[in-house]
Design a protein around this motif. Structure first.
Motif, PDB file in Angstrom:
ATOM      1  N   PHE A 128      -0.160  -0.709  -3.339  1.00 58.12           N
ATOM      2  CA  PHE A 128       0.156  -2.119  -3.149  1.00 58.12           C
ATOM      3  C   PHE A 128      -0.489  -2.937  -4.263  1.00 58.12           C
ATOM      4  O   PHE A 128      -1.700  -2.885  -4.441  1.00 58.12           O
ATOM      5  CB  PHE A 128      -0.351  -2.605  -1.783  1.00 58.12           C
ATOM      6  N   LEU A 133      -0.179  -8.172  -2.323  1.00 62.22           N
ATOM      7  CA  LEU A 133      -1.152  -8.395  -1.256  1.00 62.22           C
ATOM      8  C   LEU A 133      -1.517  -9.872  -1.140  1.00 62.22           C
ATOM      9  O   LEU A 133      -1.701 -10.389  -0.032  1.00 62.22           O
ATOM     10  CB  LEU A 133      -2.410  -7.564  -1.514  1.00 62.22           C
ATOM     11  N   LEU A 159       2.929  -4.580   6.885  1.00 62.57           N
ATOM     12  CA  LEU A 159       2.428  -3.353   6.275  1.00 62.57           C
ATOM     13  C   LEU A 159       3.185  -2.120   6.766  1.00 62.57           C
ATOM     14  O   LEU A 159       3.443  -1.185   6.006  1.00 62.57           O
ATOM     15  CB  LEU A 159       0.930  -3.195   6.549  1.00 62.57           C
ATOM     16  N   ALA A 164       2.860   1.305   4.817  1.00 65.14           N
ATOM     17  CA  ALA A 164       1.423   1.517   4.604  1.00 65.14           C
ATOM     18  C   ALA A 164       0.934   2.574   5.589  1.00 65.14           C
ATOM     19  O   ALA A 164       1.534   2.769   6.646  1.00 65.14           O
ATOM     20  CB  ALA A 164       0.662   0.217   4.821  1.00 65.14           C
TER      21      ALA A 164
END
Length: 248
Positions: A128, A133, A159, A164
């Motif tokens: 990321f 972010l 996310l 993620a």
């Protein structure tokens, strides 16, 4: 007395869910409204302060299990802080109900997507970019402060959608509660709408629930946890929609 007990039980359930799947704060403002009798803005502000305590305990619990990527936290926090202050100040001026319907749609769709991709590969946290972010932090900070949902209810869906690592998403969501709560409370204090006594009491009870929830999160298989997160997202989306329509 019954009202107090019901609020404390609600706070404990919220804490367990926050610790387990990163989502649960969305339940507290409705409890404060429908059980505690608070108006919507005061419920959001008071609930937001309580998330400071769940954030501190959740951060400690997740950090001990190495589930927090501090690089992600740094860039997310840089976007969260100013956006959360603005979100809190905008709470009384903007039609939060309309935004909550949009939020509910996003969260529900993300939950369905996460369940459909339950076995797909996850990205590494380091993939990321700082700019991404930072942008996510702005969205999470503003949206969380505006709707009084604490942070994880927005961050975890984003996310998860971006694939993620599940435990990293939950771990980071624990930490971001702290800057969201502090920044939002600052804005709410300027507006004059926080019950610190009630928020602190509920926050401490919820923090105990976070410890329980974090242990659960690290004891189940990743695929099971991911599917649990997906179901929780859908349920949260429906709850937010019902809350928005009820407030309207």
């Amino acid at each position: 007395m019954l009202t107090t007990i019901m609020l404390l039980v609600s706070a404990l359930i919220v804490g367990v869910l926050v610790g387990c799947v990163g989502i649960g704060g969305v339940l507290l403002p409705p409890a404060l409204v429908y059980v505690g009798g608070l108006d919507l803005h005061l419920a959001m502000a008071t609930g937001m302060w309580s998330f400071f305590f769940t954030g501190v305990v959740g951060t400690m619990a997740s950090s001990r299990r190495n589930s927090v990527d501090w690089g992600m936290v740094l860039w997310l926090g840089a976007g969260i802080v100013p956006a959360a202050v603005f979100g809190a100040l905008s709470n009384a001026a903007l039609p939060a109900e309309v935004l909550m319907v949009l939020l509910a749609t996003l969260i529900t769709a993300t939950g369905v997507n996460a369940f459909a991709k339950g076995s797909s590969a996850e990205r590494t946290a380091h993939s990321f970019s700082p700019l991404l972010l930072l942008q996510i932090g702005v969205i999470v900070g503003f949206g969380s402060a505006l709707t009084g949902t604490g942070g994880p209810v927005l961050l975890v869906p984003i996310l998860v959608f971006l694939r993620a690592p599940t435990l990293s998403a939950i771990g980071v969501s624990q930490v971001v509660q702290i800057p969201v709560a502090i920044s939002s409370t600052l804005g709410n204090v300027l507006f004059g709408q926080v019950d610190f006594s009630l928020g602190t009491t509920l926050g401490l009870v919820a923090a105990a629930g976070v410890v329980i929830g974090t242990s659960i999160a690290h004891a189940v298989p990743i695929l099971t946890l991911r599917r649990t997160v997906a179901v929780s997202l859908v349920a949260s989306g429906v709850l937010i929609a019902m809350r928005a329509f009820a407030a309207g």
